[in-house]
Design an enzyme around this catalytic site. Structure first.
Site, PDB file in Angstrom:
ATOM      1  N   GLU A 207       0.878  -1.177   0.000  1.00 53.18           N
ATOM      2  CA  GLU A 207       0.000   0.000   0.000  1.00 53.18           C
ATOM      3  C   GLU A 207       0.910   1.219   0.000  1.00 53.18           C
ATOM      4  O   GLU A 207       1.577   1.498   0.999  1.00 53.18           O
ATOM      5  CB  GLU A 207      -0.916   0.007   1.216  1.00 53.18           C
ATOM      6  CG  GLU A 207      -1.893   1.169   1.166  1.00 53.18           C
ATOM      7  CD  GLU A 207      -2.891   1.149   2.299  1.00 53.18           C
ATOM      8  OE1 GLU A 207      -4.096   1.182   2.021  1.00 53.18           O
ATOM      9  OE2 GLU A 207      -2.465   1.123   3.458  1.00 53.18           O
ATOM     10  N   CYS A 241      -2.405   8.497   2.679  1.00 52.03           N
ATOM     11  CA  CYS A 241      -2.176   8.048   1.305  1.00 52.03           C
ATOM     12  C   CYS A 241      -3.375   8.298   0.408  1.00 52.03           C
ATOM     13  O   CYS A 241      -3.251   8.283  -0.819  1.00 52.03           O
ATOM     14  CB  CYS A 241      -1.807   6.564   1.284  1.00 52.03           C
ATOM     15  SG  CYS A 241      -3.116   5.477   1.881  1.00 52.03           S
TER      16      CYS A 241
END
Length: 452
Positions: A207, A241
């Site tokens: 990720e 993110c």
């Protein structure tokens, strides 16, 4: 580290983690420990990142509780062995498919949402039947200590434990031959993880960062779009993110949107945002210096002030940065939002295609078909239509990027699949097809009829 890996491997081989009742009990113990230490965890997040208890619960602890509830509700069903049809005409049998845990999993967590990035992969891995070693970021030492206390109360160390390791220790940790690695962080560190994992052929889920766009079309509700963009961008001072990094606004609404964004910043953080308790601080001095450097030479529409001693940067809107500027070259991870205009939609699409595939894509429009077409035509990991960041609160949608923004996904059912692998079994009967056996001379026509 090697000793911990050996003891966890032994515990996995004992079969204890494969029992569904044991997995259920483990997650219930984890939930109880989180509830006991809730105030400590929230204080730790506040000390490490300057987050309020409300924001910490909304964006970190609350989603962990939701993930645990999801797994307790569904993991028995997801674990069941299913019967699959066999389509081969020469087969007189049944086929079974089950989900098999990998074994010992390493979770290397980023610092942006340290509690969530440590515990949601752990919850998914435990639900799938694995043993887990968690490695939190050194940038959040108080949160790491609080997580350590929770894990010690919830699990035996050979089932789940925490280890310390900074950026330079990633490759060394992966080299210990874990059965699965989950990593959240930068693309640069993701490549290091993949190189180290390749030596032992260890499967990896990544990720990573994303240069995330928010597209505001001419027919969008501008006030609502501004409100939701500011909400998502300023969570954890933009250090997530899935935060929107830049806005592509239709030229006809660019000026209106800029004014709405400025008004919304005042509404949410006041006229002196550096004094607002709801604005977290930047995580470290080097990151703070990087962010202030990105503003040099830019057309700052609003904000732009900072307090270096408090590591706080005002929510900042930059109007029309150049596409080749440092501000547009990499994920920002800070409270700086760029706004660029576009003419035709194809121009906006072309702008987004010049950058790596984002982790998240956001689109605001009253024409749902146009929004869905845009999302169909562009690669991204997760996204929202007429909202920002809300996908992170629910396990119904997987989390994960594509290309530069990640590899693989987790959360909810996808999290269970992430930390288990399919195991197929062919159950043969006594019936047989003579065509399969030698000598086969003269059987080509019959095989053609049977196998087409």
């Amino acid at each position: 580290m090697r000793e911990l890996l050996q003891t966890q491997s032994a515990w996995f081989r004992s079969g204890a983690t494969r029992e569904i009742d044991n997995r259920v009990d483990a997650l219930k113990r984890l939930r109880a420990a989180l509830e006991r230490h809730e105030s400590e965890l929230l204080r730790a997040l506040g000390a490490d990142l300057g987050k309020t208890p409300e924001e910490s619960y909304l964006t970190e602890l609350g989603p962990v509780y939701t993930e645990i509830r999801c797994m307790l509700h569904s993991m028995r069903r997801w674990s069941r062995t299913s019967v699959r049809p066999l389509l081969g005409p020469l087969s007189f049998a049944r086929s079974l498919l089950s989900r098999d845990p990998y074994g010992v999993v390493l979770v290397v967590a980023g610092w942006t949402r340290p509690l969530l990035l440590c515990l949601i992969p752990l919850v998914d891995a435990i639900a799938a039947g694995n043993c887990v070693t968690v490695c939190p970021s050194l940038r959040v030492p108080r949160t790491a200590r609080a997580i350590d206390i929770v894990l010690r109360e919830s699990f035996r160390s050979d089932h789940a434990a925490i280890t310390q390791g900074g950026r330079d220790a990633f490759a060394e940790l992966v080299s210990y031959s874990f059965d699965k690695v989950f990593f959240s962080g930068t693309p640069e560190d993701g490549r290091r993880i993949l190189r180290a994992a390749a030596e032992t052929l260890t499967p990896v889920t990544l990720e990573l960062d994303g240069k995330n766009p928010a597209v505001v079309m001419a027919d969008a509700d501008i006030r609502l779009a501004a409100r939701r963009i500011v909400y998502a961008k300023m969570l954890n001072a933009g250090q997530t993110c899935d935060a929107p990094d830049y806005v592509l606004a239709a030229k006809s609404v660019e000026t209106q949107l800029l004014s709405a964004l400025r008004a919304e910043i005042v509404e949410q953080f006041g006229r002196r945002p550096l004094e607002s308790r709801d604005l977290p601080r930047v995580a470290s001095e080097d990151h703070f210096e990087r962010l202030t450097g990105l503003l040099q030479g830019q057309n700052v529409f609003c904000g732009g002030g900072w307090n270096a001693s408090a590591l706080k940067l005002e929510p900042t809107i930059v109007s029309r940065p150049k596409m080749d500027s440092p501000l547009m070259a990499e994920p920002i991870y800070g409270p700086i939002l760029s706004v660029l205009p576009y003419g035709a939609m194809q121009e906006a699409v072309q702008m987004m295609r010049t950058l790596p595939a984002p982790y998240a894509l956001y689109c605001f429009t009253t024409d749902i078909r146009a929004g869905r077409r845009l999302m169909r035509d562009l690669p991204f990991g997760v996204g929202c239509l007429n909202d920002c960041g809300m996908q992170a609160l629910s396990p119904a949608l997987p989390s994960g990027g594509v290309g530069e923004s990640g590899m693989g996904s987790y959360r909810g059912r996808e999290g269970f699949l992430c930390f288990s692998r399919p195991k197929g079994i062919y159950l043969a009967s006594n019936l047989d097809a003579e065509l399969r056996y030698a000598p086969r001379r003269g059987n080509l026509s019959a095989l053609r009829r049977a196998l087409r």
